[in-house]
Motif scaffolding. Structure first.
Motif, mmCIF file in Angstrom:
data_model
loop_
_atom_site.group_PDB
_atom_site.id
_atom_site.type_symbol
_atom_site.label_atom_id
_atom_site.label_comp_id
_atom_site.label_asym_id
_atom_site.label_seq_id
_atom_site.Cartn_x
_atom_site.Cartn_y
_atom_site.Cartn_z
ATOM 1 N N GLU A 1 -5.219 8.456 -13.418
ATOM 2 C CA GLU A 1 -5.091 9.072 -11.792
ATOM 3 C C GLU A 1 -6.247 7.771 -10.921
ATOM 4 N N LYS A 2 -6.983 7.807 -11.119
ATOM 5 C CA LYS A 2 -7.906 7.141 -10.892
ATOM 6 C C LYS A 2 -7.244 5.749 -10.155
ATOM 7 N N ARG A 3 -6.721 4.889 -11.652
ATOM 8 C CA ARG A 3 -6.492 3.330 -11.566
ATOM 9 C C ARG A 3 -5.407 3.339 -10.769
ATOM 10 N N TYR A 4 -4.010 4.598 -11.621
ATOM 11 C CA TYR A 4 -2.789 4.707 -10.229
ATOM 12 C C TYR A 4 -3.917 4.534 -9.240
ATOM 13 N N ASN A 5 -4.541 5.477 -8.204
ATOM 14 C CA ASN A 5 -4.966 5.619 -6.969
ATOM 15 C C ASN A 5 -5.547 4.433 -6.040
ATOM 16 N N LEU A 6 -5.932 3.690 -7.241
ATOM 17 C CA LEU A 6 -6.932 2.764 -6.844
ATOM 18 C C LEU A 6 -5.524 1.520 -6.827
ATOM 19 N N PHE A 7 -4.282 1.696 -7.601
ATOM 20 C CA PHE A 7 -3.123 0.198 -7.215
ATOM 21 C C PHE A 7 -2.490 1.048 -6.195
ATOM 22 N N LEU A 8 -1.986 2.073 -6.124
ATOM 23 C CA LEU A 8 -1.473 2.122 -5.187
ATOM 24 C C LEU A 8 -2.024 1.868 -3.607
ATOM 25 N N GLU A 9 -3.131 2.191 -3.252
ATOM 26 C CA GLU A 9 -4.331 1.622 -1.916
ATOM 27 C C GLU A 9 -3.579 0.532 -1.851
ATOM 28 N N GLN A 10 -4.191 -0.164 -2.732
ATOM 29 C CA GLN A 10 -4.626 -1.822 -2.984
ATOM 30 C C GLN A 10 -3.657 -2.585 -2.440
ATOM 31 N N LYS A 11 -1.987 -1.726 -3.262
ATOM 32 C CA LYS A 11 -0.707 -2.552 -2.794
ATOM 33 C C LYS A 11 -1.180 -2.034 -1.378
ATOM 34 N N GLU A 12 -0.732 -0.869 -0.670
ATOM 35 C CA GLU A 12 -0.778 -0.668 1.260
ATOM 36 C C GLU A 12 -1.029 -1.876 1.572
ATOM 37 N N LYS A 13 -3.037 -1.711 1.293
ATOM 38 C CA LYS A 13 -3.569 -3.318 2.043
ATOM 39 C C LYS A 13 -2.877 -4.451 1.205
ATOM 40 N N THR A 14 -2.162 -4.638 0.715
ATOM 41 C CA THR A 14 -1.165 -5.901 0.084
ATOM 42 C C THR A 14 -0.151 -6.047 1.169
ATOM 43 N N GLU A 15 0.657 -5.091 1.045
ATOM 44 C CA GLU A 15 1.302 -4.768 2.499
ATOM 45 C C GLU A 15 0.978 -4.955 3.391
#
Length: 145
Positions: free
Chosen positions: A80-94
């Protein structure tokens, strides 16, 4: 397959000093070494390096990348931590992509403006902005079809 640091450097276009730095900072904990203490990279190390470069490209700091790899080593309890990290990074990248797209749109506008001004030999032609607006409207119509 095993790769030397020089081969990895050339393959991924990452400097040897950067590869050594990543290793020193603990980003490559699984890199094997020969009896002479020379780093030997395998396919898993190559994939780690590709992930490091990907995350760096999106603006993630090395300390957070290291944390991600630590979570990977901890196993499934950190999914879950890794998933949330990638969701946050995805939003920043978008958001970054959106900002860059806006900047590119403005640059494209100025390129067309100066192309037309160059054809006319002046930026003071009253019809320049109107023609430019028409060019961009016709491009938008073509893109929407």
């Amino acid at each position: 397959m095993a790769y030397s640091i020089g081969e990895v450097s050339e393959m991924l276009n990452i400097s040897i000093s950067t590869l050594r730095y990543y290793d020193k900072e603990g980003l490559l904990p699984l890199v094997n070494r020969t009896s002479g203490n020379i780093r030997v990279f395998d396919e898993a190390d190559i994939e780690c390096l590709k992930m490091i470069e990907c995350l760096k490209t999106t603006g993630m700091q090395l300390k957070d990348i290291k944390l991600f790899f630590e979570w990977c080593e901890e196993g499934d309890s950190t999914i879950e931590k890794r998933y949330n990290l990638f969701l946050e990074q995805k939003e920043k990248t978008e958001r970054q992509i959106s900002l860059l797209q806006s900047a590119l749109d403005r640059i494209n506008y100025k390129c067309e403006y100066y192309r037309l001004a160059k054809e006319r030999g002046t930026t003071n032609d009253p019809g320049l902005r109107e023609e430019l607006a028409m060019n961009f409207l016709s491009q938008e119509n073509a893109n929407s079809e």
